[in-house]
Design an enzyme around this catalytic site. Structure first.
Site, mmCIF file in Angstrom:
data_model
loop_
_atom_site.group_PDB
_atom_site.id
_atom_site.type_symbol
_atom_site.label_atom_id
_atom_site.label_comp_id
_atom_site.label_asym_id
_atom_site.label_seq_id
_atom_site.Cartn_x
_atom_site.Cartn_y
_atom_site.Cartn_z
ATOM 1 N N ALA A 9 1.053 -0.858 0.491
ATOM 2 C CA ALA A 9 0.081 0.257 0.082
ATOM 3 C C ALA A 9 0.432 1.762 0.283
ATOM 4 O O ALA A 9 0.148 2.331 -0.594
ATOM 5 C CB ALA A 9 -0.983 0.648 1.439
ATOM 6 N N LYS A 184 4.889 5.258 18.313
ATOM 7 C CA LYS A 184 2.992 5.716 18.022
ATOM 8 C C LYS A 184 2.491 4.137 17.627
ATOM 9 O O LYS A 184 1.296 3.955 18.113
ATOM 10 C CB LYS A 184 2.903 6.524 16.785
ATOM 11 C CG LYS A 184 3.876 6.185 14.955
ATOM 12 C CD LYS A 184 2.306 5.191 14.310
ATOM 13 C CE LYS A 184 2.742 5.248 12.839
ATOM 14 N NZ LYS A 184 1.867 4.570 12.747
ATOM 15 N N THR A 241 -2.186 8.290 14.415
ATOM 16 C CA THR A 241 -2.760 5.904 14.373
ATOM 17 C C THR A 241 -3.768 5.795 15.234
ATOM 18 O O THR A 241 -4.166 4.753 15.299
ATOM 19 C CB THR A 241 -1.010 5.841 14.560
ATOM 20 O OG1 THR A 241 -0.680 6.090 13.014
ATOM 21 C CG2 THR A 241 -1.274 4.031 14.006
ATOM 22 N N ARG A 248 -4.118 0.438 10.520
ATOM 23 C CA ARG A 248 -4.732 -1.679 11.178
ATOM 24 C C ARG A 248 -4.145 -1.359 12.472
ATOM 25 O O ARG A 248 -4.481 -2.309 13.265
ATOM 26 C CB ARG A 248 -3.423 -2.137 10.066
ATOM 27 C CG ARG A 248 -4.190 -1.599 8.162
ATOM 28 C CD ARG A 248 -2.531 -1.885 7.634
ATOM 29 N NE ARG A 248 -1.118 -0.963 7.748
ATOM 30 C CZ ARG A 248 -0.754 -1.048 6.722
ATOM 31 N NH1 ARG A 248 -0.497 -1.930 6.140
ATOM 32 N NH2 ARG A 248 0.524 -0.346 7.234
HETATM 33 N N1 LIG Z 1 -0.337 1.842 4.291
HETATM 34 C C1 LIG Z 1 -0.057 2.797 5.083
HETATM 35 O O1 LIG Z 1 -0.669 3.492 5.255
HETATM 36 C C2 LIG Z 1 1.222 3.187 5.535
HETATM 37 C C3 LIG Z 1 2.091 4.106 5.488
HETATM 38 C C4 LIG Z 1 3.350 4.963 6.065
HETATM 39 C C5 LIG Z 1 4.113 4.605 6.522
HETATM 40 N N2 LIG Z 1 3.583 2.440 6.042
HETATM 41 C C6 LIG Z 1 4.699 2.000 6.223
HETATM 42 O O2 LIG Z 1 5.392 1.539 5.063
HETATM 43 C C7 LIG Z 1 6.029 0.114 5.879
HETATM 44 C C8 LIG Z 1 5.186 -1.342 4.948
HETATM 45 O O3 LIG Z 1 3.395 -1.139 4.909
HETATM 46 P P1 LIG Z 1 1.854 -1.510 3.762
HETATM 47 O O4 LIG Z 1 1.372 -0.373 4.269
HETATM 48 O O5 LIG Z 1 2.903 -1.258 2.043
HETATM 49 O O6 LIG Z 1 2.264 -2.456 3.867
HETATM 50 P P2 LIG Z 1 2.017 -4.048 3.088
HETATM 51 O O7 LIG Z 1 1.269 -5.222 3.247
HETATM 52 O O8 LIG Z 1 0.998 -3.174 2.258
HETATM 53 O O9 LIG Z 1 3.029 -3.947 1.831
HETATM 54 C C9 LIG Z 1 4.249 -5.040 2.267
HETATM 55 C C10 LIG Z 1 4.656 -4.925 0.900
HETATM 56 O O10 LIG Z 1 5.997 -5.762 1.475
HETATM 57 C C11 LIG Z 1 6.373 -6.203 0.242
HETATM 58 N N3 LIG Z 1 7.628 -7.649 0.586
HETATM 59 C C12 LIG Z 1 7.266 -7.848 2.264
HETATM 60 N N4 LIG Z 1 8.438 -8.804 1.782
HETATM 61 C C13 LIG Z 1 8.846 -8.137 1.079
HETATM 62 C C14 LIG Z 1 11.686 -8.684 0.871
HETATM 63 N N5 LIG Z 1 11.526 -9.337 1.443
HETATM 64 N N6 LIG Z 1 11.048 -8.409 -0.525
HETATM 65 C C15 LIG Z 1 9.955 -7.462 -1.346
HETATM 66 N N7 LIG Z 1 9.212 -6.763 -1.070
HETATM 67 C C16 LIG Z 1 8.482 -7.355 0.170
HETATM 68 C C17 LIG Z 1 4.917 -7.328 0.122
HETATM 69 O O11 LIG Z 1 4.926 -8.188 -0.797
HETATM 70 C C18 LIG Z 1 4.223 -6.057 0.588
HETATM 71 O O12 LIG Z 1 3.554 -6.460 -0.992
HETATM 72 C C19 LIG Z 1 5.574 -0.271 6.912
HETATM 73 O O13 LIG Z 1 6.373 -0.014 7.632
HETATM 74 C C20 LIG Z 1 4.578 0.585 7.563
HETATM 75 O O14 LIG Z 1 4.531 0.896 8.756
HETATM 76 C C21 LIG Z 1 2.552 1.989 5.671
HETATM 77 O O1 LIG Z 2 -2.326 1.714 9.068
HETATM 78 P P1 LIG Z 2 -0.963 1.350 10.252
HETATM 79 O O2 LIG Z 2 -1.398 1.836 11.831
HETATM 80 O O3 LIG Z 2 -0.267 1.118 10.169
HETATM 81 O O4 LIG Z 2 -0.751 3.213 10.064
HETATM 82 C C1 LIG Z 2 -0.502 3.905 8.793
HETATM 83 C C2 LIG Z 2 0.495 4.988 8.915
HETATM 84 O O5 LIG Z 2 2.038 4.255 9.088
HETATM 85 C C3 LIG Z 2 0.019 5.687 9.391
HETATM 86 O O6 LIG Z 2 0.675 7.401 9.564
#
Ligand SMILES: NC(=O)c1ccc[n+]([C@@H]2O[C@H](COP(=O)([O-])OP(=O)(O)OC[C@H]3O[C@@H](n4cnc5c(N)ncnc54)[C@H](O)[C@@H]3O)[C@@H](O)[C@H]2O)c1
Ligand SMILES: O=P(O)(O)OC[C@H](O)CO
Length: 319
Positions: A9, A184, A241, A248
């Site tokens: 995402a 957080k 958050t 999540r």
């Molecule tokens: N989703 C949000 O709103 C958001 C916002 C800010 C920060 N984040 C941070 O971003 C990070 C990722 O979250 P997300 O929401 O994208 O998660 P997600 O579950 O949507 O996606 C994670 C992705 O990582 C990939 N992945 C996992 N292991 C891998 C590897 N070894 N090599 C390559 N790809 C790999 C998976 O296939 C998947 O596509 C987290 O640390 C989260 O805290 C997410």
């Molecule tokens: O959906 P969460 O809880 O992983 O939060 C997403 C982002 O980190 C918010 O800043």
């Protein structure tokens, strides 16, 4: 040009936003079938309703990320080291911007420290702060923190990763920024649990505030500046958050408070990080009672009533 590793995402949302802002962006995913589907439908199921701009290149060819332009590492914290190791030749000796929020369970290290340990010649940076992927991808206004200990590189990355809807502030206090982003999520689980159990909004405000105190204590013990935690990467992300149903981590905590199960395939960074923080804080002698309770709840060692008692029965003290 900017490369993004990880088409979850967040990686996809950042890629969309930068591409719509006129930058050349390559989004890399490890799953060839998922890449083919995204190229076919111009959608990513992790970001429903968002059309991938035609200018955004989606690929499973890691070679297309070779060069010296910055790479965003948008994989979950506990997968960061694997992702770096798998592609070390392409990732070395260039700016690497971790986009994950957490502490590695096996080492107690944050994302920039994992990068530095694996690839000493790379320049580690961090993109963090209050931002839901769905908001960014829809073009909604968002402010983030770009942290990099190397001043000139921080400025270059700030310019390179800003977009019309993404306003980036910069800091050289990487430790502060990454501790805020990690903590957080732990506190959001506690807030979700409090709301899920019906303890009310006042209880949530108390958990947020005392959770912020834990965040600051841990960050300072790791060498951060206290002020950094008052910014987007700390207070800002805590506020978002702990109060949003979009989170999540918050929803995971709410499920615990309601006595419900939670889909294990959903990325909940705060769960592993709570355990990592508990271990690190015990080693450092930092008092972190909310984190202790979150770990006990996740592990099923206490019920909500016992957890509440653990916090309310602590000795009375100065704020
Ligand atoms: N989703 C949000 O709103 C958001 C916002 C800010 C920060 N984040 C941070 O971003 C990070 C990722 O979250 P997300 O929401 O994208 O998660 P997600 O579950 O949507 O996606 C994670 C992705 O990582 C990939 N992945 C996992 N292991 C891998 C590897 N070894 N090599 C390559 N790809 C790999 C998976 O296939 C998947 O596509 C987290 O640390 C989260 O805290 C997410
Ligand atoms: O959906 P969460 O809880 O992983 O939060 C997403 C982002 O980190 C918010 O800043």
């Amino acid at each position: 040009m900017t490369g993004v590793i990880g088409a979850g995402a967040f990686g996809t949302a950042l890629a969309v936003s930068l591409a719509l802002g006129g930058r050349k962006v390559v989004l890399w995913a490890r799953d060839a079938e998922a890449v083919a589907r995204m190229n076919d439908t111009r959608e990513n199921p992790r970001l429903p309703g968002v059309t991938l701009p035609e200018s955004l290149v989606v690929t499973d060819d890691i070679g297309s990320l070779s060069g010296d332009f910055p790479l965003l590492l948008a994989v979950p914290m506990q997968k960061l080291r694997d992702a770096i190791r798998a592609h070390a030749a392409v990732l070395d000796n260039r700016p690497l911007v971790a986009c994950c929020k957490g502490i590695e369970l096996s080492t107690g290290l944050g994302p920039s420290e994992v990068i530095a340990e694996e690839l000493p010649a790379a320049t580690p940076a961090l993109l963090t702060g209050p931002s839901f992927a769905a908001d960014i991808a829809r073009g909604l206004p968002t402010a983030l923190t770009l942290a990099c200990a190397h001043g000139p590189c921080a400025e270059e990355l700030q310019q390179a990763l800003s977009a019309p809807n993404l306003r980036l502030y910069r800091t050289e206090d990487v430790t502060g920024a990454e501790t805020g982003g990690a903590m957080k999520n732990v506190i959001a689980i506690a807030c979700g649990a409090a709301i899920g159990a019906g303890y009310g909004e006042s209880a949530r405000a108390a958990v947020m505030t005392r959770g912020y105190a834990e965040m600051v204590r841990l960050a300072v013990s790791r060498g951060a500046h206290e002020n950094t935690l008052a910014g987007l990467s700390g207070f800002g992300d805590l506020a978002l958050t702990c109060t949003s149903e979009q989170s999540r981590n918050y929803r995971f905590g709410r499920a615990i408070g309601e006595g419900q199960s939670f889909d294990p395939s959903v990325t909940v960074e705060g769960a592993a990080t709570a355990h990592a923080v508990q271990e690190a804080s015990r080693k450092r002698g930092v008092d972190m009672p909310i984190t202790e309770v979150v770990v006990a709840l996740i592990d099923g060692k206490v019920d909500m009533e016992t957890a509440l008692g653990m916090l309310l029965s602590r000795p009375l003290k100065e704020e």
